[in-house]
Design a protein around this motif. Structure first.
Motif, short mmCIF file in Angstrom:
data_model
loop_
_atom_site.label_atom_id
_atom_site.label_comp_id
_atom_site.label_asym_id
_atom_site.label_seq_id
_atom_site.Cartn_x
_atom_site.Cartn_y
_atom_site.Cartn_z
N THR A 5 0.81 -1.21 0.00
CA THR A 5 0.00 0.00 0.00
C THR A 5 0.85 1.27 0.00
OG1 THR A 5 -0.19 -0.16 2.42
CG2 THR A 5 -1.99 -1.08 1.09
N ASP A 6 2.09 1.19 0.48
CA ASP A 6 2.94 2.37 0.44
C ASP A 6 3.33 2.70 -1.00
OD1 ASP A 6 4.40 4.39 2.11
OD2 ASP A 6 6.12 3.57 1.01
N GLU A 7 3.61 1.70 -1.79
CA GLU A 7 3.91 1.96 -3.20
C GLU A 7 2.67 2.54 -3.89
OE1 GLU A 7 6.30 -0.23 -6.74
OE2 GLU A 7 4.58 -1.34 -5.96
N LEU A 8 1.50 2.07 -3.51
CA LEU A 8 0.27 2.61 -4.06
C LEU A 8 0.10 4.08 -3.66
CD1 LEU A 8 -2.46 2.46 -5.46
CD2 LEU A 8 -3.38 1.34 -3.42
N LEU A 9 0.44 4.41 -2.42
CA LEU A 9 0.34 5.80 -1.97
C LEU A 9 1.28 6.70 -2.77
CD1 LEU A 9 -0.86 7.81 0.03
CD2 LEU A 9 0.99 7.23 1.60
N THR A 15 0.34 12.71 1.36
CA THR A 15 1.33 12.62 0.28
C THR A 15 2.29 13.79 0.16
OG1 THR A 15 -0.19 13.65 -1.33
CG2 THR A 15 -0.29 11.25 -1.10
N CYS A 16 1.99 14.94 0.77
CA CYS A 16 2.81 16.13 0.54
C CYS A 16 4.27 15.94 0.94
CB CYS A 16 2.22 17.33 1.29
SG CYS A 16 0.85 18.12 0.40
N ALA A 17 4.54 15.08 1.90
CA ALA A 17 5.91 14.90 2.37
C ALA A 17 6.65 13.78 1.65
CB ALA A 17 5.91 14.62 3.88
N ARG A 18 6.00 13.15 0.68
CA ARG A 18 6.61 11.99 0.03
C ARG A 18 7.34 12.37 -1.25
NH1 ARG A 18 4.81 7.19 2.03
NH2 ARG A 18 6.85 6.56 1.18
#
Length: 240
Positions: free
Chosen positions: A69-73, A119-122
């Motif tokens: 799910t992190d890759e999806l995010l 998502t802003c910090a990714r």
């Protein structure tokens, strides 16, 4: 077999049969569905069970597209960037172009506040983000900023935009009661403070209260652009 081993090449991912809802799975469909569910449920949407139910497929099918799910995010984060980049058209005026891009980025994130807070910090390292980095650096280098200055201004510009997007989005995802309280605090508390104890607040209350009811991003963006323009006057080579 690990989740990473289950991810298959793009060309081999298409389901032979439609899902229960009559759709054919694709990375784009999963990302768009995830973005919609995040808007409805926040971070709780990021489960393969919930996504599988929304897509009408077995949750395990999602591992053919994303390792976890992190890759999806990260893909969702990149989709938000892509939406901004698809609608932005540079004109050749570096200051106007960065202003338009910054305001558009900020607005696009606020259109999806739940996703923005996640998502802003990714850093995605994906197609749309790479395109945006290339484009912004191109605007700055084309304006005449030396490479070190272009990178520094790029860093400040992007971090400022994302920081304000995250801050403003965090307000939008508050409960209605909490948001109402936030709005009332300035006129009900600050505007009523006496000059005897708080002279500066009292003197500026007529300007302070309406100012704090809107985002500070447009003004902050103008300050950065003005500082960059002043810096360009120092670093741009002059003709002999």
């Amino acid at each position: 077999m690990s989740a990473s081993e289950r991810v298959v090449r793009e060309g081999a991912r298409r389901r032979r049969r439609p899902t229960k809802q009559g759709t054919v799975l694709s990375e784009q469909l999963i990302v768009e569905t995830t973005l919609r569910l995040i808007g409805e449920h926040g971070a709780a949407a990021l489960t393969v069970r919930r996504l599988g139910a929304a897509l009408g497929c077995d949750p395990s099918a999602l591992y053919r597209y994303f390792r976890d799910t992190d890759e999806l995010l990260l893909a969702v984060a990149d989709e938000l960037i892509g939406r901004t980049m698809r609608s932005w058209r540079p004109t050749g005026d570096w200051r106007a172009d960065l202003r338009a891009l910054g305001l558009r980025m900020h607005a696009d994130y606020l259109a999806h506040p739940q996703a923005a807070t996640l998502t802003c910090a990714r850093v995605t390292g994906r197609t749309h983000e790479i395109r945006s980095v290339e484009a912004i650096l191109g605007v700055l280098r084309g304006a005449g900023f030396p490479d070190a200055e272009a990178v520094r201004i790029y860093h400040v510009f992007v971090d400022q935009t994302l920081s304000f997007a995250a801050l403003d989005a965090s307000t939008l995802v508050l409960t209605e009661r909490a948001r109402a309280q936030e709005v009332r605090t300035w006129p009900d508390t600050y505007a009523r403070l006496p000059a005897e104890t708080h002279p500066n607040i009292a003197a500026t209350a007529g300007v302070l209260v309406p100012e704090m009811d809107r985002s500070g991003y447009p003004a902050a963006l103008e300050m950065v652009l003005a500082a960059a323009a002043a810096r360009l006057g120092h670093v741009r080579p002059t003709a002999p």
